[in-house]
Design a protein around this motif. Structure first.
Motif, PDB file in Angstrom:
ATOM      1  N   GLY A 264      16.534 -11.127  24.305  1.00 26.78           N
ATOM      2  CA  GLY A 264      16.248 -11.368  22.852  1.00 26.78           C
ATOM      3  C   GLY A 264      16.449 -10.120  21.927  1.00 26.78           C
ATOM      4  N   ASN A 265      16.275  -8.933  22.690  1.00 26.58           N
ATOM      5  CA  ASN A 265      16.522  -7.700  21.675  1.00 26.58           C
ATOM      6  C   ASN A 265      17.997  -7.223  21.917  1.00 26.58           C
ATOM      7  OD1 ASN A 265      13.827  -7.031  21.634  1.00 26.58           O
ATOM      8  ND2 ASN A 265      13.459  -6.102  23.484  1.00 26.58           N
ATOM      9  N   ILE A 266      18.701  -7.906  22.816  1.00 29.58           N
ATOM     10  CA  ILE A 266      20.273  -7.476  22.811  1.00 29.58           C
ATOM     11  C   ILE A 266      20.845  -8.327  21.558  1.00 29.58           C
ATOM     12  CG2 ILE A 266      22.406  -8.102  23.914  1.00 29.58           C
ATOM     13  CD1 ILE A 266      20.851  -7.246  26.653  1.00 29.58           C
ATOM     14  N   PHE A 267      20.395  -9.494  21.393  1.00 24.94           N
ATOM     15  CA  PHE A 267      21.193 -10.413  20.456  1.00 24.94           C
ATOM     16  C   PHE A 267      20.556  -9.857  19.172  1.00 24.94           C
ATOM     17  CE2 PHE A 267      22.255 -13.567  23.565  1.00 24.94           C
ATOM     18  CZ  PHE A 267      23.137 -14.250  22.923  1.00 24.94           C
ATOM     19  N   ASN A 268      19.240  -9.301  18.945  1.00 32.24           N
ATOM     20  CA  ASN A 268      18.597  -8.754  17.567  1.00 32.24           C
ATOM     21  C   ASN A 268      19.568  -7.605  17.478  1.00 32.24           C
ATOM     22  OD1 ASN A 268      16.942 -10.634  17.264  1.00 32.24           O
ATOM     23  ND2 ASN A 268      15.060  -9.353  18.102  1.00 32.24           N
ATOM     24  N   SER A 269      19.914  -6.721  18.361  1.00 29.70           N
ATOM     25  CA  SER A 269      20.546  -5.458  18.098  1.00 29.70           C
ATOM     26  C   SER A 269      21.894  -5.629  17.852  1.00 29.70           C
ATOM     27  CB  SER A 269      20.476  -4.420  19.657  1.00 29.70           C
ATOM     28  OG  SER A 269      21.333  -5.030  20.581  1.00 29.70           O
ATOM     29  N   LEU A 270      22.458  -6.885  18.299  1.00 28.23           N
ATOM     30  CA  LEU A 270      23.927  -7.370  17.947  1.00 28.23           C
ATOM     31  C   LEU A 270      24.097  -7.549  16.294  1.00 28.23           C
ATOM     32  CD1 LEU A 270      25.090  -9.626  21.010  1.00 28.23           C
ATOM     33  CD2 LEU A 270      25.925  -7.339  20.347  1.00 28.23           C
ATOM     34  N   SER A 271      23.045  -8.126  15.927  1.00 25.50           N
ATOM     35  CA  SER A 271      23.066  -8.575  14.561  1.00 25.50           C
ATOM     36  C   SER A 271      23.210  -7.236  13.552  1.00 25.50           C
ATOM     37  CB  SER A 271      22.111  -9.430  14.164  1.00 25.50           C
ATOM     38  OG  SER A 271      20.743  -8.709  14.161  1.00 25.50           O
ATOM     39  N   THR A 272      22.758  -6.242  14.163  1.00 20.01           N
ATOM     40  CA  THR A 272      22.679  -4.806  13.068  1.00 20.01           C
ATOM     41  C   THR A 272      24.011  -3.984  13.466  1.00 20.01           C
ATOM     42  OG1 THR A 272      21.623  -3.583  14.995  1.00 20.01           O
ATOM     43  CG2 THR A 272      20.137  -4.885  13.454  1.00 20.01           C
ATOM     44  N   LEU A 273      24.829  -4.214  14.497  1.00 21.31           N
ATOM     45  CA  LEU A 273      26.238  -3.309  14.581  1.00 21.31           C
ATOM     46  C   LEU A 273      26.901  -4.184  13.234  1.00 21.31           C
ATOM     47  CD1 LEU A 273      26.800  -4.327  18.076  1.00 21.31           C
ATOM     48  CD2 LEU A 273      25.982  -2.015  17.377  1.00 21.31           C
ATOM     49  N   PRO A 274      27.838  -3.092  13.030  1.00 24.89           N
ATOM     50  CA  PRO A 274      28.930  -3.363  11.945  1.00 24.89           C
ATOM     51  C   PRO A 274      29.783  -4.781  12.295  1.00 24.89           C
ATOM     52  CG  PRO A 274      29.101  -1.082  12.684  1.00 24.89           C
ATOM     53  CD  PRO A 274      27.832  -1.835  13.268  1.00 24.89           C
ATOM     54  N   GLY A 275      29.529  -5.792  11.428  1.00 21.78           N
ATOM     55  CA  GLY A 275      30.341  -7.140  11.719  1.00 21.78           C
ATOM     56  C   GLY A 275      29.486  -7.938  12.433  1.00 21.78           C
TER      57      GLY A 275
ATOM     58  N   LYS B 241      26.524 -10.833  13.106  1.00 22.99           N
ATOM     59  CA  LYS B 241      26.315 -11.932  12.384  1.00 22.99           C
ATOM     60  C   LYS B 241      24.567 -12.146  12.418  1.00 22.99           C
ATOM     61  CE  LYS B 241      30.528 -13.735  12.626  1.00 22.99           C
ATOM     62  NZ  LYS B 241      31.380 -13.037  12.035  1.00 22.99           N
ATOM     63  N   PRO B 242      24.257 -12.396  11.476  1.00 26.44           N
ATOM     64  CA  PRO B 242      22.575 -13.037  11.196  1.00 26.44           C
ATOM     65  C   PRO B 242      22.199 -13.898  12.256  1.00 26.44           C
ATOM     66  CG  PRO B 242      23.707 -12.728   9.106  1.00 26.44           C
ATOM     67  CD  PRO B 242      24.645 -12.635   9.982  1.00 26.44           C
ATOM     68  N   MET B 243      23.159 -14.882  12.463  1.00 29.68           N
ATOM     69  CA  MET B 243      22.832 -15.865  13.283  1.00 29.68           C
ATOM     70  C   MET B 243      22.471 -15.255  14.728  1.00 29.68           C
ATOM     71  SD  MET B 243      22.781 -18.607  11.762  1.00 29.68           S
ATOM     72  CE  MET B 243      22.799 -19.931  12.736  1.00 29.68           C
ATOM     73  N   ALA B 244      23.013 -14.017  14.991  1.00 28.45           N
ATOM     74  CA  ALA B 244      22.598 -13.631  16.338  1.00 28.45           C
ATOM     75  C   ALA B 244      21.233 -13.580  16.725  1.00 28.45           C
ATOM     76  CB  ALA B 244      23.333 -12.473  16.703  1.00 28.45           C
ATOM     77  N   VAL B 245      20.495 -13.212  15.497  1.00 36.29           N
ATOM     78  CA  VAL B 245      18.873 -13.074  15.730  1.00 36.29           C
ATOM     79  C   VAL B 245      18.455 -14.488  16.250  1.00 36.29           C
ATOM     80  CG1 VAL B 245      16.825 -12.603  14.213  1.00 36.29           C
ATOM     81  CG2 VAL B 245      19.015 -11.182  14.003  1.00 36.29           C
ATOM     82  N   MET B 246      18.739 -15.518  15.333  1.00 34.43           N
ATOM     83  CA  MET B 246      18.214 -16.965  15.554  1.00 34.43           C
ATOM     84  C   MET B 246      18.435 -17.128  16.929  1.00 34.43           C
ATOM     85  SD  MET B 246      18.734 -20.451  13.894  1.00 34.43           S
ATOM     86  CE  MET B 246      18.407 -20.079  12.266  1.00 34.43           C
ATOM     87  N   ALA B 247      19.778 -17.135  17.520  1.00 33.63           N
ATOM     88  CA  ALA B 247      20.208 -17.290  18.677  1.00 33.63           C
ATOM     89  C   ALA B 247      19.327 -16.461  19.802  1.00 33.63           C
ATOM     90  CB  ALA B 247      21.839 -17.067  18.890  1.00 33.63           C
ATOM     91  N   GLY B 248      19.149 -14.856  19.460  1.00 26.45           N
ATOM     92  CA  GLY B 248      18.331 -14.379  20.393  1.00 26.45           C
ATOM     93  C   GLY B 248      16.777 -15.006  20.591  1.00 26.45           C
TER      94      GLY B 248
END
Length: 151
Positions: free
Chosen positions: A51-62, A64-71
């Motif tokens: 979950g934390n990995i997906f949340n951090s992916l959403s803050t990278l440049p480019g 996706k905000p959907m990564a937070v929901m997927a996480g």
């Protein structure tokens, strides 16, 4: 002699051979239960990490905000799986501990409680299996419908 024995009218006896089998079964189920506790904790920790990995992916440049929901979805699903594994392990652990106590103390009431926990384990496993099969069936139907609509 042609006499029928009704097991409900006669009390079953646990002889030395049955006692030996139950003692070994209790030992192995205790091992499996402790292993299940350990694995359920690992699954829960893994769920939080993913979950934390997906949340951090959403803050990278480019990102996706959907990564937070997927996480969050992945975390919740894995926490649910960890809870199922924990409770199944708990029923097995209670069975093994009560069985060991019952065999040492020759206590019928504790033996009955032990078998109750074993029954609860199998009931829970049956319900989980039914839910799994329903989810598989729904996924299969959804896949067939998606394939038909994709033509």
């Amino acid at each position: 002699m042609d006499t029928e024995h009704n097991l409900l009218e006669n009390e079953l006896m646990i002889d030395n051979i049955s006692q030996s089998h139950l003692k070994e079964t209790a030992m192995w189920t205790k091992f499996l239960a402790i292993t299940g506790f350990f694995l359920s904790v690992l699954i829960a920790v893994g769920a939080i990490i993913i979950g934390n990995i997906f949340n951090s992916l959403s803050t990278l440049p480019g990102g996706k905000p959907m990564a937070v929901m997927a996480g969050w979805m992945i975390t919740l699903i894995y926490l649910f799986v960890a809870a199922i594994a924990f409770f199944m392990s708990l029923f097995l652990f209670k069975f093994s501990v009560k069985m060991q106590i019952a065999l040492k103390a020759n206590d019928q009431e504790t033996l009955n409680v032990s078998f109750l926990n074993l029954k609860n384990f199998y009931r829970f496993a049956g319900i989980v299996t039914i839910l799994y099969l329903v989810i598989l069936l729904l996924a299969l139907i959804g896949g067939i419908i998606a394939a038909m609509l994709g033509r």
